[in-house]
Motif scaffolding. Structure first.
Motif, PDB file in Angstrom:
ATOM      1  N   ARG A   1       0.742  -1.235   0.038  1.00 18.50           N
ATOM      2  CA  ARG A   1       0.002   0.002  -0.220  1.00 18.50           C
ATOM      3  C   ARG A   1       0.962   1.279  -0.205  1.00 18.50           C
ATOM      4  O   ARG A   1       0.517   2.123  -0.674  1.00 18.50           O
ATOM      5  CB  ARG A   1      -0.818   0.011   1.244  1.00 18.50           C
ATOM      6  CG  ARG A   1      -1.789  -1.132   1.354  1.00 18.50           C
ATOM      7  CD  ARG A   1      -2.684  -1.581   0.242  1.00 18.50           C
ATOM      8  NE  ARG A   1      -2.473  -1.908  -0.932  1.00 18.50           N
ATOM      9  CZ  ARG A   1      -2.158  -3.251  -1.045  1.00 18.50           C
ATOM     10  NH1 ARG A   1      -2.054  -4.244  -0.278  1.00 18.50           N
ATOM     11  NH2 ARG A   1      -1.926  -3.615  -2.561  1.00 18.50           N
TER      12      ARG A   1
ATOM     13  N   GLU B   1       2.068   2.100  -3.469  1.00 22.40           N
ATOM     14  CA  GLU B   1       1.113   2.243  -4.420  1.00 22.40           C
ATOM     15  C   GLU B   1       0.834   3.960  -4.228  1.00 22.40           C
ATOM     16  O   GLU B   1       0.223   4.493  -5.063  1.00 22.40           O
ATOM     17  CB  GLU B   1      -0.524   1.719  -3.953  1.00 22.40           C
ATOM     18  CG  GLU B   1      -0.338   0.336  -4.433  1.00 22.40           C
ATOM     19  CD  GLU B   1      -1.708  -0.497  -4.003  1.00 22.40           C
ATOM     20  OE1 GLU B   1      -1.873  -1.582  -4.297  1.00 22.40           O
ATOM     21  OE2 GLU B   1      -2.331  -0.066  -3.119  1.00 22.40           O
ATOM     22  N   ASN B   2       0.973   4.376  -3.013  1.00 21.36           N
ATOM     23  CA  ASN B   2       0.692   5.540  -2.681  1.00 21.36           C
ATOM     24  C   ASN B   2       1.537   6.473  -1.766  1.00 21.36           C
ATOM     25  O   ASN B   2       1.173   6.882  -0.364  1.00 21.36           O
ATOM     26  CB  ASN B   2      -0.606   5.826  -2.023  1.00 21.36           C
ATOM     27  CG  ASN B   2      -1.295   7.267  -2.094  1.00 21.36           C
ATOM     28  OD1 ASN B   2      -0.932   8.290  -2.489  1.00 21.36           O
ATOM     29  ND2 ASN B   2      -2.506   7.384  -1.251  1.00 21.36           N
TER      30      ASN B   2
END
Length: 318
Positions: A280, A283-284
């Motif tokens: 996660r 991803e960001n």
């Protein structure tokens, strides 16, 4: 835990400055969303300029986790990240002071069935959060979507403590709050089939965890996720909240349960948690809280990744 109650003692002159700052915060939270984003980015620039110790920590974390990026790209990521930290201050005001009606228009949610299904069976859920800068407003979105019991750390300033609890609890009338040290209370809630918020992605020392790889680096990782799932007979259901600034929206994503937890091996479970968290974060990355000293606890014999912290001298009592 008992609901927060206003006390006349909170009106003591020593707290007037705190009340004034909260009043200003309330007014800023009523501004149009775009204006708040601009103010937040400005706050982020000030933080980047003056919060030097936090900048050093974030720079070090990014260098450790993204060695494949050039120095220029890491600097760009750092600037976006500090802007995101400034925006988080605005989002906290939104979560605490804007109406639920206004907030409901600001987010979409995906995968809520992953939380609802075990709850229908009467099974507890460890609602696994991560320390992204959207953490505060994301908690409000989740509370408006499904009852989730939260964890609470008292603040030293009683006015801030009161306002923080009021702001956090107003969106979840059916939710309970536990002090962070109240492990038994959280376990009982899980055993009763409740959903309990829990974020396992910070360094609380090795006494409460094990070393598990994160970006290939041994990181002290709490074993609470595994223990809560095992003793509370609960499923681990992660979720993320992503800021879609150009659209003025947020997207809440509830993931399928991590079925392998608990496995009976706390280190194996910690590895699974870190693998999920790392995915996660990749991803960001611009919206993650890199200002935390995630790798401060080192295996015996390893040097610290961060500069030594200056200790404040305690005032001597006469």
């Amino acid at each position: 835990m008992e609901k927060p109650h206003f006390r006349l003692a909170l009106l003591h002159p020593r707290y007037w400055l705190t009340w004034s700052l909260f009043g200003l915060w309330f007014l800023v939270a009523q501004l149009p969303y775009r204006w708040q984003m601009s103010i937040g980015r400005g706050v982020g620039k000030l933080m980047l300029r003056f919060a030097t110790s936090r900048r050093v920590i974030a720079e070090r974390n990014l260098a450790l986790c993204f060695p494949e990026l050039s120095a220029r790209k890491r600097e760009q990521l750092l600037r976006r990240n500090f802007a995101s930290n400034g925006i988080a201050l605005m989002e906290t005001g939104m979560a605490w002071f804007r109406s639920s009606r206004w907030l409901r228009k600001r987010f979409t949610i995906e995968g809520l069935e992953h939380l609802q299904e075990p709850q229908r069976r009467g099974q507890g859920v460890v609602m696994m959060a991560m320390h992204f800068t959207t953490l505060e407003i994301g908690a409000a979105f989740m509370a408006m979507s499904h009852p989730v019991d939260g964890m609470y750390r008292p603040h030293k300033n009683p006015v801030y403590d009161y306002m923080q609890r009021k702001g956090r609890e107003r969106h979840g009338e059916d939710s309970d709050v536990f002090q962070r040290k109240d492990v038994r209370g959280m376990l009982r809630a899980l055993q009763r089939g409740r959903a309990v918020w829990y974020a396992p992605d910070q360094d609380y020392g090795i006494k409460q965890g094990v070393f598990a790889p994160l970006f290939g680096i041994p990181a002290a990782t709490v074993t609470g996720t595994s223990r809560f799932a095992r003793v509370g007979r609960a499923q681990v259901v992660p979720y993320t909240v992503t800021r879609l600034e150009e659209k003025g929206l947020y997207h809440v994503k509830v993931f399928p349960p991590i079925e392998e937890i608990p496995s009976g091996d706390e280190r194996k479970d910690a590895v699974l948690v870190n693998q999920f968290v790392e995915a996660r974060m990749r991803e960001n990355p611009s919206q993650y809280m890199w200002v935390h000293r995630r790798f401060k606890t080192r295996p015996e014999g390893e040097e610290s990744f961060y500069p030594a912290r200056k200790r404040r001298r305690k005032k001597r009592k006469n």
